[in-house]
Scaffold this motif. Structure first.
Motif, PDB file in Angstrom:
ATOM      1  N   THR A  28     -32.749   9.056 -32.215  1.00 54.24           N
ATOM      2  CA  THR A  28     -31.311   9.256 -32.125  1.00 54.24           C
ATOM      3  C   THR A  28     -30.929   9.328 -30.655  1.00 54.24           C
ATOM      4  OG1 THR A  28     -31.538  11.655 -32.255  1.00 54.24           O
ATOM      5  CG2 THR A  28     -31.126  10.484 -34.325  1.00 54.24           C
ATOM      6  N   ALA A  29     -29.740   8.831 -30.353  1.00 55.01           N
ATOM      7  CA  ALA A  29     -29.222   8.822 -28.985  1.00 55.01           C
ATOM      8  C   ALA A  29     -27.976   9.697 -28.952  1.00 55.01           C
ATOM      9  CB  ALA A  29     -28.899   7.405 -28.545  1.00 55.01           C
ATOM     10  N   GLN A  30     -27.941  10.647 -28.035  1.00 59.70           N
ATOM     11  CA  GLN A  30     -26.788  11.525 -27.906  1.00 59.70           C
ATOM     12  C   GLN A  30     -26.179  11.385 -26.521  1.00 59.70           C
ATOM     13  OE1 GLN A  30     -28.989  15.155 -28.952  1.00 59.70           O
ATOM     14  NE2 GLN A  30     -27.522  15.370 -30.638  1.00 59.70           N
ATOM     15  N   LEU A  31     -24.865  11.399 -26.499  1.00 62.31           N
ATOM     16  CA  LEU A  31     -24.078  11.422 -25.269  1.00 62.31           C
ATOM     17  C   LEU A  31     -24.425  10.312 -24.278  1.00 62.31           C
ATOM     18  CD1 LEU A  31     -24.221  15.283 -24.767  1.00 62.31           C
ATOM     19  CD2 LEU A  31     -22.382  13.977 -25.850  1.00 62.31           C
ATOM     20  N   PRO A  32     -24.502   9.056 -24.727  1.00 63.81           N
ATOM     21  CA  PRO A  32     -24.752   7.983 -23.760  1.00 63.81           C
ATOM     22  C   PRO A  32     -23.529   7.793 -22.858  1.00 63.81           C
ATOM     23  CG  PRO A  32     -24.204   7.044 -25.886  1.00 63.81           C
ATOM     24  CD  PRO A  32     -24.280   8.535 -26.079  1.00 63.81           C
ATOM     25  N   TRP A  33     -23.777   7.446 -21.597  1.00 68.63           N
ATOM     26  CA  TRP A  33     -22.680   7.131 -20.691  1.00 68.63           C
ATOM     27  C   TRP A  33     -23.215   6.391 -19.475  1.00 68.63           C
ATOM     28  CZ3 TRP A  33     -21.582   9.581 -15.765  1.00 68.63           C
ATOM     29  CH2 TRP A  33     -22.500  10.568 -15.399  1.00 68.63           C
ATOM     30  N   ALA A  34     -22.327   5.686 -18.823  1.00 73.20           N
ATOM     31  CA  ALA A  34     -22.659   4.958 -17.598  1.00 73.20           C
ATOM     32  C   ALA A  34     -21.558   5.224 -16.583  1.00 73.20           C
ATOM     33  CB  ALA A  34     -22.763   3.461 -17.870  1.00 73.20           C
ATOM     34  N   ARG A  35     -21.920   5.273 -15.341  1.00 71.86           N
ATOM     35  CA  ARG A  35     -20.929   5.450 -14.268  1.00 71.86           C
ATOM     36  C   ARG A  35     -20.284   4.112 -13.945  1.00 71.86           C
ATOM     37  NH1 ARG A  35     -24.425   9.343 -10.655  1.00 71.86           N
ATOM     38  NH2 ARG A  35     -23.558  11.315 -11.337  1.00 71.86           N
ATOM     39  N   PRO A  36     -18.996   4.125 -13.589  1.00 73.24           N
ATOM     40  CA  PRO A  36     -18.359   2.878 -13.145  1.00 73.24           C
ATOM     41  C   PRO A  36     -18.954   2.423 -11.814  1.00 73.24           C
ATOM     42  CG  PRO A  36     -16.737   4.665 -13.412  1.00 73.24           C
ATOM     43  CD  PRO A  36     -18.085   5.256 -13.620  1.00 73.24           C
ATOM     44  N   THR A  37     -18.866   1.146 -11.564  1.00 74.60           N
ATOM     45  CA  THR A  37     -19.327   0.585 -10.295  1.00 74.60           C
ATOM     46  C   THR A  37     -18.137  -0.065  -9.596  1.00 74.60           C
ATOM     47  OG1 THR A  37     -19.899  -1.509 -11.349  1.00 74.60           O
ATOM     48  CG2 THR A  37     -21.667   0.138 -11.167  1.00 74.60           C
ATOM     49  N   VAL A  38     -18.332  -0.443  -8.349  1.00 77.13           N
ATOM     50  CA  VAL A  38     -17.281  -1.109  -7.584  1.00 77.13           C
ATOM     51  C   VAL A  38     -17.615  -2.591  -7.438  1.00 77.13           C
ATOM     52  CG1 VAL A  38     -16.615   0.974  -6.334  1.00 77.13           C
ATOM     53  CG2 VAL A  38     -18.381  -0.517  -5.386  1.00 77.13           C
ATOM     54  N   GLN A  39     -16.605  -3.372  -7.136  1.00 76.03           N
ATOM     55  CA  GLN A  39     -16.796  -4.809  -6.945  1.00 76.03           C
ATOM     56  C   GLN A  39     -17.921  -5.052  -5.943  1.00 76.03           C
ATOM     57  OE1 GLN A  39     -14.984  -7.024  -8.758  1.00 76.03           O
ATOM     58  NE2 GLN A  39     -16.294  -8.617  -7.973  1.00 76.03           N
ATOM     59  N   GLY A  40     -18.855  -5.921  -6.292  1.00 75.60           N
ATOM     60  CA  GLY A  40     -19.969  -6.257  -5.414  1.00 75.60           C
ATOM     61  C   GLY A  40     -21.205  -5.392  -5.621  1.00 75.60           C
ATOM     62  N   GLN A  41     -21.064  -4.261  -6.304  1.00 73.65           N
ATOM     63  CA  GLN A  41     -22.224  -3.411  -6.578  1.00 73.65           C
ATOM     64  C   GLN A  41     -23.104  -4.125  -7.594  1.00 73.65           C
ATOM     65  OE1 GLN A  41     -21.187   0.660  -7.393  1.00 73.65           O
ATOM     66  NE2 GLN A  41     -23.218   1.163  -8.165  1.00 73.65           N
ATOM     67  N   ARG A  42     -24.368  -4.260  -7.306  1.00 76.70           N
ATOM     68  CA  ARG A  42     -25.279  -5.068  -8.132  1.00 76.70           C
ATOM     69  C   ARG A  42     -26.103  -4.253  -9.139  1.00 76.70           C
ATOM     70  NH1 ARG A  42     -24.956  -9.837  -8.978  1.00 76.70           N
ATOM     71  NH2 ARG A  42     -27.134 -10.336  -8.730  1.00 76.70           N
ATOM     72  N   SER A  43     -25.961  -2.912  -9.112  1.00 73.61           N
ATOM     73  CA  SER A  43     -26.725  -2.105 -10.058  1.00 73.61           C
ATOM     74  C   SER A  43     -25.908  -0.902 -10.508  1.00 73.61           C
ATOM     75  CB  SER A  43     -28.045  -1.650  -9.427  1.00 73.61           C
ATOM     76  OG  SER A  43     -27.792  -0.829  -8.310  1.00 73.61           O
ATOM     77  N   GLY A  44     -26.309  -0.345 -11.632  1.00 75.75           N
ATOM     78  CA  GLY A  44     -25.638   0.830 -12.179  1.00 75.75           C
ATOM     79  C   GLY A  44     -26.601   1.600 -13.055  1.00 75.75           C
ATOM     80  N   GLY A  45     -26.245   2.850 -13.343  1.00 73.75           N
ATOM     81  CA  GLY A  45     -27.110   3.704 -14.136  1.00 73.75           C
ATOM     82  C   GLY A  45     -26.529   4.006 -15.503  1.00 73.75           C
ATOM     83  N   VAL A  46     -27.426   4.178 -16.475  1.00 73.51           N
ATOM     84  CA  VAL A  46     -27.063   4.590 -17.829  1.00 73.51           C
ATOM     85  C   VAL A  46     -27.854   5.847 -18.139  1.00 73.51           C
ATOM     86  CG1 VAL A  46     -27.173   4.004 -20.294  1.00 73.51           C
ATOM     87  CG2 VAL A  46     -26.530   2.256 -18.627  1.00 73.51           C
ATOM     88  N   TYR A  47     -27.170   6.809 -18.766  1.00 74.94           N
ATOM     89  CA  TYR A  47     -27.765   8.111 -19.057  1.00 74.94           C
ATOM     90  C   TYR A  47     -27.569   8.414 -20.540  1.00 74.94           C
ATOM     91  CZ  TYR A  47     -26.714   7.742 -14.146  1.00 74.94           C
ATOM     92  OH  TYR A  47     -26.600   7.268 -12.870  1.00 74.94           O
ATOM     93  N   VAL A  48     -28.567   9.054 -21.149  1.00 72.26           N
ATOM     94  CA  VAL A  48     -28.526   9.341 -22.576  1.00 72.26           C
ATOM     95  C   VAL A  48     -29.634  10.343 -22.891  1.00 72.26           C
ATOM     96  CG1 VAL A  48     -30.033   7.388 -23.154  1.00 72.26           C
ATOM     97  CG2 VAL A  48     -28.478   8.277 -24.893  1.00 72.26           C
ATOM     98  N   THR A  49     -29.451  11.115 -23.956  1.00 69.05           N
ATOM     99  CA  THR A  49     -30.504  11.995 -24.440  1.00 69.05           C
ATOM    100  C   THR A  49     -31.090  11.373 -25.701  1.00 69.05           C
ATOM    101  OG1 THR A  49     -29.450  13.949 -23.502  1.00 69.05           O
ATOM    102  CG2 THR A  49     -31.049  14.317 -25.267  1.00 69.05           C
ATOM    103  N   LEU A  50     -32.396  11.154 -25.701  1.00 73.27           N
ATOM    104  CA  LEU A  50     -33.095  10.513 -26.814  1.00 73.27           C
ATOM    105  C   LEU A  50     -33.998  11.523 -27.509  1.00 73.27           C
ATOM    106  CD1 LEU A  50     -34.170   7.257 -24.929  1.00 73.27           C
ATOM    107  CD2 LEU A  50     -32.262   7.509 -26.541  1.00 73.27           C
TER     108      LEU A  50
END
Length: 162
Positions: A28-50
């Motif tokens: 089960t996955a709880q509280l998934p979320w990702a932070r917004p990025t800005v134009q040109g940003q090539r990576s981002g993070g995803v967070y979740v409790t599994l």
């Protein structure tokens, strides 16, 4: 006999499809979320409790919005915080494993477009069971500048220990 061939062919196709159908991951996955990025940003993070109902290993992640998705760990080595990709992440049965900022997390690289607040992104996690079977879990991950309220409240409560 000619009349039974279409039925036989359909039955064989259904049986073949069932053989290749993949059972859902026992996670089960709880509280998934990702932070917004800005134009040109090539990576981002995803967070979740599994939380797994049986021992499994997280072995991969994929999303159509990034070239690659990997499990990463952040670790303090001396005075330097280092980040590196992990080939796998063990999920013991019944124990919540938190992927969070500053710790283990999912890293989306080669983003095809910025992650925009108020949207959500599709993400598929791939797990391997103790029997060696691959199982998947499909998520829709909300993009937000702040973590989900439940997560934020828990983090705030933990930060004010006296």
């Amino acid at each position: 006999m000619t009349k039974t061939r279409p039925f036989l062919a359909a039955a064989l196709l259904l049986a073949a499809g069932a053989a290749f159908a993949q059972a859902a991951a026992p996670v089960t996955a709880q509280l998934p979320w990702a932070r917004p990025t800005v134009q040109g940003q090539r990576s981002g993070g995803v967070y979740v409790t599994l939380t797994a109902s049986e021992p499994v290993t997280l072995v991969g992640a994929a999303t159509p919005i990034a070239g690659t998705a990997e499990v990463h760990e952040m670790k303090l080595e001396g005075d330097v915080m280092r980040m590196r990709a992990l080939e796998r992440l063990e999920l013991p049965a019944g124990k919540a494993v938190e992927l969070k900022p500053g710790g283990n997390h999912l890293m989306l690289q080669e983003l095809k477009a910025p992650l925009q607040a108020g949207t959500s992104i599709p993400l598929t996690l791939t797990f391997r069971t103790a029997r060696g079977e691959q199982r998947q879990l499909a998520l829709q991950v909300p993009v937000s500048a702040t973590p989900p309220k439940e997560l934020g409240a828990a983090a705030a409560a933990g930060a004010h220990k006296h």
